[in-house]
Enzyme design. Structure first.
Site, PDB file in Angstrom:
ATOM      1  N   TYR A 109       0.854  -1.201   0.000  1.00  0.00           N
ATOM      2  CA  TYR A 109       0.000   0.000   0.000  1.00  0.00           C
ATOM      3  C   TYR A 109       0.881   1.238   0.000  1.00  0.00           C
ATOM      4  O   TYR A 109       1.880   1.303   0.732  1.00  0.00           O
ATOM      5  CB  TYR A 109      -0.885   0.012   1.257  1.00  0.00           C
ATOM      6  N   GLU A 197      -3.606   7.472  -4.095  1.00  0.00           N
ATOM      7  CA  GLU A 197      -3.565   6.223  -3.332  1.00  0.00           C
ATOM      8  C   GLU A 197      -3.365   5.046  -4.288  1.00  0.00           C
ATOM      9  O   GLU A 197      -4.141   4.864  -5.227  1.00  0.00           O
ATOM     10  CB  GLU A 197      -4.862   6.030  -2.552  1.00  0.00           C
TER      11      GLU A 197
END
Ligand code: ADP
Ligand code: MG
Length: 224
Positions: A109, A197
């Site tokens: 991530y 993101e």
């Protein structure tokens, strides 16, 4: 303002961030040809909606042939997709991204947001990519790494390496993360993004780092 995954990936690619090869389709009729152009044994058909959680909700599907990809797209385009991020009313799917299927070794991530307290960008990274980051933050807060960026100097390689080693990457992938994160940061600054993101950022079996999913939002005050 939010944009679709395929648009976010094309913005990122402009700044040198590696993304899977793929094309958008507004009609299922185009999907077979796109899949043939991409080649390879597996393609992925991804519903383009302004919400995440598509994988679990049936909005990301693997196809083993161009015909299968077309069949999947036929069902997906026009459907109302419900994920844990859409609310019960769901979102209507108007287009799909058809992408090469990649061999994933690890899902990480990575995001850049503005920290409201300091008004500076902050990089958030985790070895636990692919899942809901809010869930990880809740159950395993120690798995979330943060690195505040000085907007005067930007990201320095040392910070990217620190995050890479924190996520358990070896020397090769860590060096790639320096390049990828620097490119993502450049995209963040130059497009006046309020958030970028990448979940997941993948490490492939061949040792490459790619943005497999991308969510980009722009600061509405910066629109011109
Ligand atoms: P969402 O976050 O909306 O669920 P993602 O783009 O993150 O959608 O896709 C969900 C999962 O599907 C990924 O974590 C990955 O495991 C798989 N996936 C997505 N795109 C590809 C691809 N091009 N090749 C292989 N697997 C993929
Ligand atoms: Mg995702």
């Amino acid at each position: 303002m939010k944009i679709h995954e395929y648009q976010a990936k094309s913005v990122l690619a402009r700044f040198g961030v590696p993304v899977p090869r793929g094309e958008v389709a507004f009609s299922a009729d185009d999907v077979g040809d796109i899949a043939r152009r991409l080649g390879g044994s597996v393609v992925v058909v991804k519903a383009q909606i302004h919400a995440g959680g598509r994988g679990k909700g049936g909005g990301v599907k693997l196809a083993k042939s161009p015909d299968e990809a077309q069949q999947i797209a036929k069902q997906m385009i026009g459907m109302t997709l419900v994920t844990h991020q859409t609310g019960p009313e769901g979102r209507k799917v108007g287009r799909v991204l058809v992408e090469e299927g990649l061999q994933i070794d690890r899902e990480l991530y990575l995001s850049i947001v503005i920290d409201r307290a300091t008004a500076c960008p902050v990089v958030i990274a985790s070895a636990a990519g692919g899942m809901d980051i809010e869930e990880v933050a809740e159950s395993h807060p120690e798995k979330i790494l943060r690195e505040a960026i000085d907007s005067g100097t930007g990201i320095v390689p040392f910070q990217a390496r620190k995050l890479a080693f924190g996520m358990g990457l070896g020397a090769g992938p860590a060096q790639k993360l320096v390049t990828v994160l620097t490119a993502i940061y450049k995209a963040f600054i130059e497009t006046d993004a309020s958030m970028i993101e990448i979940n997941p950022l993948i490490l492939t079996k061949g040792g490459d780092l790619l943005a497999l999913d991308a969510k980009v939002a722009f600061d509405d005050n910066a629109m011109y």
